[in-house]
Design an enzyme around this catalytic site. Structure first.
Site, PDB file in Angstrom:
ATOM      1  N   CYS A  34      -6.236   2.244   5.803  1.00  0.00           N
ATOM      2  CA  CYS A  34      -6.897   1.017   6.254  1.00  0.00           C
ATOM      3  C   CYS A  34      -6.297   0.581   7.596  1.00  0.00           C
ATOM      4  O   CYS A  34      -5.368   1.210   8.115  1.00  0.00           O
ATOM      5  CB  CYS A  34      -6.716  -0.082   5.213  1.00  0.00           C
ATOM      6  SG  CYS A  34      -5.016  -0.696   5.081  1.00  0.00           S
ATOM      7  N   GLU A  55       0.942   3.895   1.809  1.00  0.00           N
ATOM      8  CA  GLU A  55       1.400   4.327   3.119  1.00  0.00           C
ATOM      9  C   GLU A  55       2.579   3.494   3.616  1.00  0.00           C
ATOM     10  O   GLU A  55       3.563   4.037   4.120  1.00  0.00           O
ATOM     11  CB  GLU A  55       0.263   4.233   4.157  1.00  0.00           C
ATOM     12  CG  GLU A  55      -0.944   5.070   3.832  1.00  0.00           C
ATOM     13  CD  GLU A  55      -2.044   4.330   3.087  1.00  0.00           C
ATOM     14  OE1 GLU A  55      -3.217   4.589   3.376  1.00  0.00           O
ATOM     15  OE2 GLU A  55      -1.720   3.497   2.210  1.00  0.00           O
ATOM     16  N   HIS A 107       0.858  -1.180   0.000  1.00  0.00           N
ATOM     17  CA  HIS A 107       0.000   0.000   0.000  1.00  0.00           C
ATOM     18  C   HIS A 107       0.899   1.236   0.000  1.00  0.00           C
ATOM     19  O   HIS A 107       2.030   1.196   0.497  1.00  0.00           O
ATOM     20  CB  HIS A 107      -0.881   0.031   1.246  1.00  0.00           C
ATOM     21  CG  HIS A 107      -1.975  -0.983   1.236  1.00  0.00           C
ATOM     22  ND1 HIS A 107      -3.123  -0.823   1.982  1.00  0.00           N
ATOM     23  CD2 HIS A 107      -2.103  -2.167   0.599  1.00  0.00           C
ATOM     24  CE1 HIS A 107      -3.914  -1.867   1.791  1.00  0.00           C
ATOM     25  NE2 HIS A 107      -3.317  -2.701   0.961  1.00  0.00           N
ATOM     26  N   CYS A 160      -2.490  -0.132   7.391  1.00  0.00           N
ATOM     27  CA  CYS A 160      -1.695   1.093   7.271  1.00  0.00           C
ATOM     28  C   CYS A 160      -1.743   1.909   8.561  1.00  0.00           C
ATOM     29  O   CYS A 160      -0.738   2.505   8.949  1.00  0.00           O
ATOM     30  CB  CYS A 160      -2.162   1.903   6.071  1.00  0.00           C
ATOM     31  SG  CYS A 160      -1.799   1.051   4.510  1.00  0.00           S
TER      32      CYS A 160
END
Length: 159
Positions: free
Chosen positions: A81, A53, A51, A84
């Protein structure tokens, strides 16, 4: 300043989009200087944790030679999410600014509220809705297109 850094995150999201990725971008800033930029690479690399992040945190830690990013702020186009939010907490980021809200899986204020005070061992400040319209449009348009493509593919299979 917030808009300047969020525009950089949006540019990262557009880079993700050009690779067929969900268009999410992140930028990490320390002392008003960008130290890391990243975008989703989950599809490209076929690694679940890629992801924006997490990738930005990884780059920032390497640059600073420290896992502690307590003097840093993150700008990300979509509310983080759960995974993250855990990475953000573990890295001790000072603050997260996000654009679009994620009502189904957001971990700041939409659904799970993991970054809120007293939930985990570290509290990270956050502010949502930064350039929300632009960030939301990227995500919405991406999934509209994907649904249309899937629908067309399925109707083609029914012939």
């Amino acid at each position: 300043m917030k808009q300047r850094f969020m525009k950089m995150a949006i540019n990262q999201a557009i880079a993700a989009l050009s690779k067929g990725e969900v268009p999410i971008g992140a930028v990490i800033v320390r002392d008003d200087k960008v130290i890391a930029k990243a975008h989703n690479l989950r599809q490209t690399k076929q690694i679940a944790t890629y992801h924006a992040e997490v990738l930005a945190i990884d780059k920032a830690c390497k640059k600073l030679k420290s896992w502690r990013l307590d003097e840093c702020e993150m700008y990300v186009t979509l509310e983080p999410c759960i995974m993250c939010a855990g990475a953000i907490t573990n890295a001790r980021l000072k603050k997260v600014y996000f654009g679009a809200y994620e009502p189904n899986g957001g971990a700041c204020e939409s659904r799970f509220k993991l970054l809120s005070e007293g939930v985990l061992n570290h509290t990270t400040e956050f502010e949502g809705g930064v350039m929300q319209e632009e960030c939301s449009k990227l995500i919405t348009d991406f999934f509209k297109k994907r649904r249309a493509e899937n629908s067309n593919a399925q109707s083609g299979n029914n012939k």
